[in-house]
Scaffold this motif. Sequence first.
Motif, PDB file in Angstrom:
ATOM      1  N   GLU A  56       0.813  -1.214   0.000  1.00 15.21           N
ATOM      2  CA  GLU A  56       0.000   0.000   0.000  1.00 15.21           C
ATOM      3  C   GLU A  56       0.847   1.265   0.000  1.00 15.21           C
ATOM      4  O   GLU A  56       0.425   2.307  -0.518  1.00 15.21           O
ATOM      5  CB  GLU A  56      -0.936   0.008   1.205  1.00 15.21           C
ATOM      6  CG  GLU A  56      -2.112  -0.936   1.079  1.00 15.21           C
ATOM      7  CD  GLU A  56      -3.028  -0.864   2.290  1.00 15.21           C
ATOM      8  OE1 GLU A  56      -3.327   0.262   2.737  1.00 15.21           O
ATOM      9  OE2 GLU A  56      -3.429  -1.930   2.797  1.00 15.21           O
ATOM     10  N   LEU A  80      -3.944  -0.764  -5.635  1.00 17.64           N
ATOM     11  CA  LEU A  80      -4.153  -0.208  -4.296  1.00 17.64           C
ATOM     12  C   LEU A  80      -5.502  -0.668  -3.756  1.00 17.64           C
ATOM     13  O   LEU A  80      -5.611  -1.044  -2.575  1.00 17.64           O
ATOM     14  CB  LEU A  80      -4.092   1.319  -4.342  1.00 17.64           C
ATOM     15  CG  LEU A  80      -4.346   2.022  -3.008  1.00 17.64           C
ATOM     16  CD1 LEU A  80      -3.325   1.605  -1.955  1.00 17.64           C
ATOM     17  CD2 LEU A  80      -4.329   3.545  -3.195  1.00 17.64           C
ATOM     18  N   LYS A 101      -5.939  -2.870  -0.335  1.00 14.18           N
ATOM     19  CA  LYS A 101      -6.762  -2.408   0.783  1.00 14.18           C
ATOM     20  C   LYS A 101      -7.821  -3.449   1.150  1.00 14.18           C
ATOM     21  O   LYS A 101      -8.077  -3.703   2.338  1.00 14.18           O
ATOM     22  CB  LYS A 101      -7.422  -1.067   0.439  1.00 14.18           C
ATOM     23  CG  LYS A 101      -6.474   0.121   0.490  1.00 14.18           C
ATOM     24  CD  LYS A 101      -7.194   1.422   0.190  1.00 14.18           C
ATOM     25  CE  LYS A 101      -6.283   2.628   0.368  1.00 14.18           C
ATOM     26  NZ  LYS A 101      -5.846   2.812   1.774  1.00 14.18           N
TER      27      LYS A 101
END
Length: 360
Positions: free
Chosen positions: A305, A313, A317
Motif C-alpha cells: 500500500e 491499491l 486495501k
Amino acid sequence: MKKRKQPGKPERRKRCTCVLAAVLLSALLSGCGSTAGSDAVSDALLKIGDRDFEGAVTSLNEAEAGGEDSRALYRALGIALMGTGDYEGASGALEKALEKSSGIPDDFDIDVNYYLATCFIKLNDENEAKDIYDSIIAYRPGEVLAYRLRATVEADLQDPDSADADFRKAIELAPGDYDAVISAYVTMSDRGYTDQAEAYLSEALAGSSTISNYDKGRLYYYQGDYDDAKTCLESALSEENGSFRTTLLLGQTYEALGSTDYAADTYEKYLQNDQTHAEIYNQLGLCRLTLGDAQSALDAFQSGEKIADGSVLQSLKYNEITAYEKLGNFSQANILIQSYLKLYPEDSDAKREAVFLATR
C-alpha cells in the motif's frame, strides 16, 4: 434516454484478469488524458487522482456557479460524478462538454465520448454505448480501443459473431499486441463464448515464429496449460534477468500448479532486489493467506500500500481487511471496510462484507 451525438457533437478480483472495460474505467477515474483547463479544473483533477470525487464535484460546481463555462470543466465534472456513482449526472456533464465542441471532432471529443460510453454501460444502456463506439470507428477506422470496447458491449448484448469480428479487427490492427489477444480471450470466455475465446490464443501461438518466451508463456497460462507456461516463463525470466512482469506471472503459474510455497519464495526473492512493485507484495500476501500465515500476509499488503496506486491499491486495501479478519481483529477490519467503501462505493462484495463485519 440521452440523445446520441457524433464524436464532435454530443447527441459514455480475479488476480490475472485484464477485462478491458474495467481497466478503462480505472484509467478514466485517474484523470488520464486530461485537457488543460482553469485552476479550478486542475485542482479538481488532482482531487480525482486522490479519489476525492465529492470534493472535486463541489469545486467544479462552485466554478460553474462563478461563471466558468468551459468544456474542460464539464469533462472534469463528468469524471468526478462517475467517481461518485452518479452516471446520469455524469452523462449530462459530458454532453455539455461535447456541446462546446467546435464542430470539427478532435482528440478531446473522442476522449469525452469514451467516458460517455462508459456512463451508458453503467446505466445498463449498452446499445447507446455501442452507438458511440460506432461513431468513433466511423470517424477513426483505425481506433483499436473502440473496436475492443465495442466488442465487449456486443458480447454483453449476446451478439458473439459481431464481438468476434471486432476483436479480430482489433488484433489485426495491432499485430504483436498480445494484450489485445488476451483481452479478447478473457471477455469472450467470461461470457461463455469459449470456442471463439480459445481460438484467439491458439491462433496467436501458431501464428508467429518470433513470439517471445514471455508472450508464449502468458498465452499458455490463459489456455490453462500451466506446465508449458512454467517452462516458457522460466526461460523468459533467465533471459530478462528477473523482470517484474515475468516474475509476477511465473509466480501466479506456480500458484495455479499448487506450488504456493514456491510462488511465495519467488516473490520474496524478487523483493530482495526490487521493492517498487506493489503487485508483487499483493501476490505474496495472497500466498501467505493461502498458507495460513495471516500476519505475514498483512505485512505484505501494508508494504504494498505504501507504493501502490490505481486498481492494485484497491486490491491491497481489500486484502488487508481480509487479513485482519483472519487474525480475528474484526474491529479493525470493520473500521477499514468503512474507509474502503468511501473510496470504492461501487464494490458490491465489500458492501456485503461490511454487513457481515457489522455483526461481529
